[in-house]
Design an enzyme around this catalytic site. Sequence first.
Site, short mmCIF file in Angstrom:
data_model
loop_
_atom_site.label_atom_id
_atom_site.label_comp_id
_atom_site.label_asym_id
_atom_site.label_seq_id
_atom_site.Cartn_x
_atom_site.Cartn_y
_atom_site.Cartn_z
N LEU A 76 3.30 4.35 1.32
CA LEU A 76 3.33 5.10 2.58
C LEU A 76 1.94 5.66 2.89
O LEU A 76 1.67 6.84 2.75
CB LEU A 76 4.34 6.25 2.49
N HIS A 77 1.05 4.79 3.30
CA HIS A 77 -0.32 5.17 3.60
C HIS A 77 -0.57 5.08 5.10
O HIS A 77 0.18 4.44 5.81
CB HIS A 77 -1.28 4.18 2.94
N ALA A 78 -1.67 5.65 5.52
CA ALA A 78 -2.20 5.50 6.87
C ALA A 78 -1.18 5.18 7.94
O ALA A 78 -0.38 6.01 8.32
CB ALA A 78 -3.30 4.47 6.88
N THR A 123 0.81 -1.22 0.00
CA THR A 123 0.00 0.00 0.00
C THR A 123 0.85 1.28 0.00
O THR A 123 0.30 2.36 -0.03
CB THR A 123 -0.93 0.04 1.22
N PRO A 151 1.61 3.23 8.17
CA PRO A 151 3.04 3.45 7.90
C PRO A 151 3.40 4.94 7.88
O PRO A 151 4.43 5.33 8.41
CB PRO A 151 3.24 2.82 6.53
#
Lengths: 87, 577
Positions: A14-16, A12, A18
Amino acid sequence: MFTDNATIKNQTGLHARPAAQLVALCKKFASNIEIAEASGKKFDPKSIISVLSAGITQGTDVTITAEGSDENDAVVQIVAFINDLSE
Amino acid sequence: MKTLKGIGGSKGYAAGTAILKRGQAKPEKYAVTDGAAEEARFRKAQDVCEARFAELEERAVRDIGPDEAEIFGAYRMILRDDAFFKKAIDRSKSDSVNIEYAIYEECRGVMGMFEAMDDPYLKERAADIENVCNEVILCLSGGGSDFAIEAGSVSDVIVVAEDLTPAETVKMDKSRIRGFVTEKGGITSHTVILAKALGIPAIIGAEGIMGELSGKERLILDAYEGTVGINPDDAAFADFMKTCDKDKELQLQYGLSAGQPANTIDGFHIDVLVNTGDADSIKAFDAGKCDGIGLLRTEFIYMGRSDYPDENAQYEAYSDIARRASGKEVIIRTLDIGGDKQLGYMDIPKENNPFLGYRAIRLCLDRPEVFHTQLRAILRASSCGNVKVMFPMIVTLEELRSAKECVEKAKRSLRADGLPFNENIAVGIMVETPAAALLADLLAKEADFFSIGSNDLIQYVTATDRMNDRVQYLYDSCNLSVLRAIRMVAQSAVREGIPWGICGEVASDERLLPVWIALGVSELSIVQSQVGKIKHLIGRLSKAGLAPEIERMYALGSIEEVKAFLDGMLLELREAR
């Protein structure tokens, strides 16, 4: 100044979580930190808005640069964090 | 009555009065001289918002659940983004404008960066940033509209908005809300998540609804179809209410059925289990609402990584699920991957025809070390619950024997290591190729159970690529050859006394359920949302009563006749309600 490279490997990007974890980690350091993509586009890893709006996806190569009293530590830990990312 | 079409995000029917929630207008712009005073105003607003988010978080935990509350943690992080707000403060000082306008401008700049992205997840995060900025601006301009005042004394509220933010939805008095309609939002938006958590119907993507309404109109929502009816006349309204009541009663019965054992009228028991294999549905798995997991796809463990997952990582994932099933069955399917799903580290050559190529059990038997690791992890998990193992894509008896030998080898190595596992673990196969169906009599003597993977079986029996639109008309669950193949498999299983189940879409097809029951199905593995409904239907059918009927169906000579026959049975069943 201290610099090293890493690749975002988790699916995913660098989302949410992380992204939030990266910001929390970077805020622990006094140094000025900057992360740049291969294209030259840069973002401020201490700012969640900056990290999210960079839209970093899987497979992106990044260069981490830090300048300040704890620059070595900062870069080493951020690279380790990015290498450990997996979901 | 005017009707608008959207998408049903959270299913159900609802009727009530439209209360409009209008989006926020652009803040007023005015000149300031004291930049420091603006900064001080912002700091105060930041503190007020922080406290407000903390309070909303508490309310969300209490009223909705911890998952939905997590968003407010993210809000607080955005609110404390000094780098971003410093830019707004600098802009306010350099341009001599009020701070709320400066924040508005900065926010617009950031939104521009998100616009170029087409990732739905990031779009949601952009909305989070915008929501936080709006809350700060609202706080700085002192007020904003209060939902409680707009709704007044209306008791059945349908909230209509362009889009709803978590902060807005949490503040609303949920006891009076009967439904949500929004113009924007995807099926993963906060409105939908919240509506599902509250069990309230929601329709999203109802474009133009805000323009159609001025507030206080009577609305009827059909969130199964995604339609909003505006100002129905009394007759239409009464009709709708009847449908609502019937549905309410049915849903209640389905909810009760999900956790109960499913038996036909004549006492034939069928297990109804769930299919799973992605983070969300694994997290949502509730052993109290089904009879276990009939298909655990394991590909998710192999995805999003740079190398094969090791034994311990797999063991942890499998054993966690096995424990959560609290004694109920968990059928773990070994790796089913091929050239259509490229995983870099697996280095699978590109193929012209991946569905007929190097995949699933073929790949596993060719890469014994990969298979061995997975089998050891599955076997170890069998000491933590009722775990069974299943091989995909079996074509020959030799494949089944080789795969079973791999299981024995994994058992020997675990014994040598002194690690516990279930010595008598059941080993079954997916029946999803015509070859396996034709060989079912022999396979049934050596497999402990069959699970018919109908999605692939239909594709292979009818030689129809299910992704190819031009030949979709041939991909039909009522295809006579498909129905014959399934009967062949069922009869072989029954003859050898092994359980057989179905784990494809057809397992939850109401129309075909009588066929499966008549053939003596032991297990149906479906999506969680259908479990209650299927169990409820099973309880209204009789295996002995269906057998001669289905015998007649099998004598029919065309797909159309079969469909008409089954539709007739379904209609009878519905009318008998």
